[in-house]
Design a protein around this motif. Sequence first.
Motif, PDB file in Angstrom:
ATOM      1  N   ILE B  22      48.495  -4.906  60.973  1.00 22.83           N
ATOM      2  CA  ILE B  22      49.815  -5.828  61.016  1.00 22.83           C
ATOM      3  C   ILE B  22      50.088  -7.030  61.334  1.00 22.83           C
ATOM      4  N   LEU B  23      49.780  -6.506  62.880  1.00 18.58           N
ATOM      5  CA  LEU B  23      50.879  -8.549  63.472  1.00 18.58           C
ATOM      6  C   LEU B  23      49.489  -9.406  63.642  1.00 18.58           C
ATOM      7  N   ASP B  28      48.976 -14.175  61.064  1.00 18.43           N
ATOM      8  CA  ASP B  28      48.131 -15.529  59.856  1.00 18.43           C
ATOM      9  C   ASP B  28      49.913 -16.383  59.290  1.00 18.43           C
ATOM     10  N   LEU B  29      50.332 -15.213  58.403  1.00 19.78           N
ATOM     11  CA  LEU B  29      50.956 -15.842  57.687  1.00 19.78           C
ATOM     12  C   LEU B  29      52.051 -16.525  58.529  1.00 19.78           C
ATOM     13  N   ASP B  43      54.801  -9.500  50.901  1.00 19.49           N
ATOM     14  CA  ASP B  43      53.335 -10.899  51.939  1.00 19.49           C
ATOM     15  C   ASP B  43      51.801 -10.108  52.674  1.00 19.49           C
ATOM     16  N   ILE B  44      53.475  -9.287  54.531  1.00 24.08           N
ATOM     17  CA  ILE B  44      52.736  -8.627  54.470  1.00 24.08           C
ATOM     18  C   ILE B  44      51.326  -7.410  54.394  1.00 24.08           C
ATOM     19  N   ALA B  45      52.343  -6.160  53.721  1.00 28.02           N
ATOM     20  CA  ALA B  45      51.363  -5.535  53.254  1.00 28.02           C
ATOM     21  C   ALA B  45      50.188  -5.467  51.946  1.00 28.02           C
ATOM     22  N   HIS B  46      50.432  -7.021  51.752  1.00 30.11           N
ATOM     23  CA  HIS B  46      49.556  -7.162  50.088  1.00 30.11           C
ATOM     24  C   HIS B  46      48.229  -7.771  51.423  1.00 30.11           C
ATOM     25  N   ARG B  47      48.508  -8.310  51.918  1.00 29.55           N
ATOM     26  CA  ARG B  47      47.304  -9.338  53.243  1.00 29.55           C
ATOM     27  C   ARG B  47      46.408  -8.428  53.809  1.00 29.55           C
ATOM     28  N   PRO B  52      54.071  -1.613  51.174  1.00 26.95           N
ATOM     29  CA  PRO B  52      55.067  -1.869  52.450  1.00 26.95           C
ATOM     30  C   PRO B  52      55.749  -0.309  52.691  1.00 26.95           C
ATOM     31  N   PRO B  53      55.827   1.119  53.006  1.00 25.98           N
ATOM     32  CA  PRO B  53      56.238   2.019  53.177  1.00 25.98           C
ATOM     33  C   PRO B  53      55.489   1.835  54.748  1.00 25.98           C
ATOM     34  N   SER B  54      53.906   1.634  54.678  1.00 24.90           N
ATOM     35  CA  SER B  54      52.658   1.467  55.329  1.00 24.90           C
ATOM     36  C   SER B  54      53.559   0.599  57.136  1.00 24.90           C
ATOM     37  N   ILE B  55      53.998  -0.001  56.562  1.00 22.99           N
ATOM     38  CA  ILE B  55      54.139  -0.908  57.413  1.00 22.99           C
ATOM     39  C   ILE B  55      55.911  -1.275  58.426  1.00 22.99           C
TER      40      ILE B  55
END
Lengths: 222, 222
Positions: B22-23, B28-29, B43-47, B52-55
């Motif tokens: 995640i970090l 990168d984003l 965006d982060i979850a997709h990458r 998203p809840p996992s983030i």
Amino acid sequence: MTSVRNRSRLRKGEGEQLRREILAATRDLLAEKGSHDLVSIRDIAHRVGVSPPSIYLHFETKDQLTYAVCREAFEGFGARLLPILAGEGDALDRLRRVGEAYIRWGLDNAALYPVLFLGEPPESMEHEVMAGDPGLLVLAGLVALVRLGMDEGAIRGDSTPEATAWAMWAAVHGTVLLLSSKREWMQSHLAEADTPIGIPGVDELIETVIEAVFRAFSPADG
Amino acid sequence: MTSVRNRSRLRKGEGEQLRREILAATRDLLAEKGSHDLVSIRDIAHRVGVSPPSIYLHFETKDQLTYAVCREAFEGFGARLLPILAGEGDALDRLRRVGEAYIRWGLDNAALYPVLFLGEPPESMEHEVMAGDPGLLVLAGLVALVRLGMDEGAIRGDSTPEATAWAMWAAVHGTVLLLSSKREWMQSHLAEADTPIGIPGVDELIETVIEAVFRAFSPADG
């Protein structure tokens, strides 16, 4: 029907007025968003209060419009700096004045400065940027003045004219960006905190930078 | 049902692995988009390839996540520069080495550099930024070293230690930004054009800037 025809066939003054409003709205949006990529024709039309097709009556593409804004800004930049570069005074004195004028112009145009000096120009406009862009003319004029100063012995010649000119540019570029972003942020967020981080005044920092550049590139003594 | 329970109750190593991913994706984003505001949890979850809840199992808010990335980067920055500021050698020699290390670190982290040094930190994190931020520790260390050098007569005292330190910062800050944005753009777009704009080499410009700062703040002769 008559009123619609009247609206699309604007009288000359009205068309020019709308064109100015479109440029002003684009300039504001570029300054707010910080990048060409984040501004759309739709945003610009919304800001002006017209439909997107009205924008296309004046500018064929978004790139042409954002380029027109950047070009206009760089023309103001050139009008301010080129007369100093080409003017009276010895090379080092002109460099000192052009350095201070650069920083002052950057602070007067602080919101648009990152768009002009950090991002890349709109892609389809690269050819025009290369041909006679006032920003590039200033850089070419700076290198030429440094070369002249080195030939006359008024500027030390340890480095190439290009590296010397870019080092001067780096100092004033960094000063504009620190003063307009970091200093402002630190002032509002660290001032009330009990922190050991001292924040110099605007005029104090500009004078320190300009005098330092002057000393750094003065000829070596004896 | 069993497999779902297994996925949400990750074994310790797997949770840490996901946290690192995640970090890295956020880093990168941020580097690609250039600003906190342009990166979303979605965006982060997709990458990363999770929901998203996992983030949110790892970071309560987007601000906490982007701050963690910036904090990690500033820790690398502090680890590189603080030992030089606090190390051996006279003040001016240490300043010369810290200046060069700053530019090299900036170029090694060129994509993230504008996020760290031009933008503002995530709003809700301002308190943490003020308390022990390694970036601010470097700035405080720089001012302290300049003050020491002035007391010892090794650095000229025409300006305050704060203005002197910020002028040095402006020079290296501007150098990182010119080298990583303008120089790259000019090299790819002006090199093939028949243009009078000379482009200095990276090492040549770094050396010119560092030597210029050194000369500018050396004590006056006699």
